[in-house]
Design a protein around this motif. Structure first.
Motif, mmCIF file in Angstrom:
data_model
loop_
_atom_site.group_PDB
_atom_site.id
_atom_site.type_symbol
_atom_site.label_atom_id
_atom_site.label_comp_id
_atom_site.label_asym_id
_atom_site.label_seq_id
_atom_site.Cartn_x
_atom_site.Cartn_y
_atom_site.Cartn_z
ATOM 1 N N GLU A 202 15.738 6.616 26.641
ATOM 2 C CA GLU A 202 15.474 7.941 26.077
ATOM 3 C C GLU A 202 13.966 8.182 25.956
ATOM 4 O O GLU A 202 13.479 9.278 26.272
ATOM 5 N N LYS A 203 13.234 7.184 25.501
ATOM 6 C CA LYS A 203 11.783 7.310 25.390
ATOM 7 C C LYS A 203 11.160 7.578 26.754
ATOM 8 O O LYS A 203 10.295 8.452 26.906
ATOM 9 N N GLU A 204 11.639 6.856 27.758
ATOM 10 C CA GLU A 204 11.150 7.064 29.120
ATOM 11 C C GLU A 204 11.452 8.481 29.595
ATOM 12 O O GLU A 204 10.615 9.140 30.213
ATOM 13 N N GLY A 205 12.676 8.954 29.278
ATOM 14 C CA GLY A 205 13.050 10.304 29.680
ATOM 15 C C GLY A 205 12.175 11.364 29.046
ATOM 16 O O GLY A 205 11.745 12.317 29.711
ATOM 17 N N ASN A 206 11.883 11.218 27.765
ATOM 18 C CA ASN A 206 11.016 12.181 27.085
ATOM 19 C C ASN A 206 9.612 12.195 27.691
ATOM 20 O O ASN A 206 8.967 13.244 27.759
ATOM 21 N N GLU A 207 9.153 11.036 28.125
ATOM 22 C CA GLU A 207 7.810 10.944 28.688
ATOM 23 C C GLU A 207 7.737 11.456 30.126
ATOM 24 O O GLU A 207 6.748 12.076 30.525
ATOM 25 N N LEU A 208 8.778 11.212 30.908
ATOM 26 C CA LEU A 208 8.749 11.560 32.321
ATOM 27 C C LEU A 208 9.154 13.001 32.606
ATOM 28 O O LEU A 208 8.709 13.599 33.593
ATOM 29 N N THR A 209 10.002 13.570 31.761
ATOM 30 C CA THR A 209 10.507 14.925 32.017
ATOM 31 C C THR A 209 9.404 15.952 31.768
ATOM 32 O O THR A 209 8.809 15.974 30.688
#
Length: 248
Positions: A202-209
Motif C-alpha cells: 500500500e505504501k508503494e502504491g501511494n508513492e508510485l501512483t
C-alpha cells in the motif's frame, strides 16, 4: 428509480474486494445478481454483506466442471443475463526465479483458463446487446517485479477481450476490461500476503501512483458498471482505473 431494475448479472470472484463492490453496486440499484466465490469463509461473509437478494454460490473458476455447473445454475436461476463480470483472480508476489510450476499453473488456471471458459459458457446466456466486463490489471502492461506470472496471465485476458469482442459483434454483445492499479482491498490483490506485506504494498502504491493514493474497490466498480451499461459505443477496450499509473 433504481437504474438496474430488471437487469440480471453474474459476478465471478464476487465475495471480496472489487467483485464484492461490483455486486453491491448492482444490488443497490435494483439488479438481480449471482455471485461466485471459492472459500466458505468468503461465501459466508458475502452473504452477510450482500443480504438475501444476492445469490452467493461456491464455484472454483479454475475447474471446468465448476464452470459448467455455474452455467447450468445461472440458466436455471436467472435465465438470460444482461452482464457478466469476469473478475475472479489469483496472484502471488514471487520473484520470477522462485516461481514454481505449481504457482505458475494456478495463476494461469484461475486468471486465464478460468476467464476463457467462463466467457465461453456464459456467452449463450447473455442477452443480445448485453456485455462482458473482464478484470485485467495495470500489471499486464507494466514490468511489475515479482508479478511475472500474473502479468502474463492478465495480458492474455487483455487479448481475449479483443477477440471475444470481435466474435460477439454479430450479437451486439460488447466486451471490455477494467484495469485496476493499486486498490484498497483486504490483500491488495495478493493471495496469502501478510499484514506487513500488504502495508508495504500500500505504501508503494501511494508513492508510485501519480494521483498520490491508491484506489478504492468502489471506484473500480463504478468503472466496470460504466462499461457494462453506459459505454454503448465501446467494445474491445481496456479502461485504466489506476490513478494515472499506466498513463503518466
Amino acid at each position: 428509480m433504481e437504474r438496474f431494475n430488471g437487469r440480471k448479472a453474474v459476478v465471478t470472484g464476487g465475495t471480496a474486494g472489487i467483485g464484492l463492490a461490483i455486486a453491491r453496486a448492482l444490488l443497490e440499484d435494483g439488479a438481480e445478481v449471482l455471485v461466485t466465490g471459492s472459500t466458505e469463509q468468503g461465501l459466508q461473509a458475502a452473504r452477510r454483506e450482500l443480504g438475501p437478494r444476492a445469490r452467493v454460490v461456491r464455484s472454483d473458476t479454475s475447474k471446468l466442471a465448476d464452470i459448467a455447473a455455474l452455467g447450468a445454475l445461472v440458466e436455471r436461476e436467472l435465465g438470460r443475463i444482461h452482464a457478466a463480470f469476469v473478475n475472479a483472480g489469483f496472484s502471488k508476489l514471487t520473484p520470477f526465479d522462485r516461481v514454481t510450476e505449481e504457482e505458475y499453473d494456478r495463476t494461469f488456471a484461475v486468471n486465464t483458463k478460468g476467464a476463457y471458459f467462463t466467457a465461453q459458457r456464459l456467452a449463450p446466456l447473455v442477452h443480445d446487446g448485453g456485455a462482458f466486463v473482464f478484470t485485467t490489471s495495470v500489471a499486464d502492461e507494466l514490468g511489475v517485479p515479482s508479478l511475472s506470472a500474473y502479468s502474463g496471465a492478465k495480458a492474455a485476458v487483455r487479448s481475449f477481450v479483443r477477440t471475444f469482442a470481435t466474435e460477439l459483434l454479430p450479437r451486439g454483445i460488447r466486451v471490455n476490461a477494467v484495469s485496476p492499479g493499486f486498490t484498497a482491498t483486504p490483500t491488495l490483490g495478493v493471495t496469502g500476503a501478510s499484514k506487513e506485506e500488504v502495508a508495504a504494498f500500500e505504501k508503494e502504491g501511494n508513492e508510485l501512483t501519480p494521483m498520490g493514493r491508491i484506489g478504492s474497490p468502489g471506484e473500480v466498480a463504478r468503472a466496470a458498471l460504466f462499461l457494462a451499461f453506459d459505454a454503448t459505443f465501446t467494445t474491445g477496450a481496456e479502461l485504466p482505473v489506476d490513478g494515472g499509473l499506466s498513463q503518466l
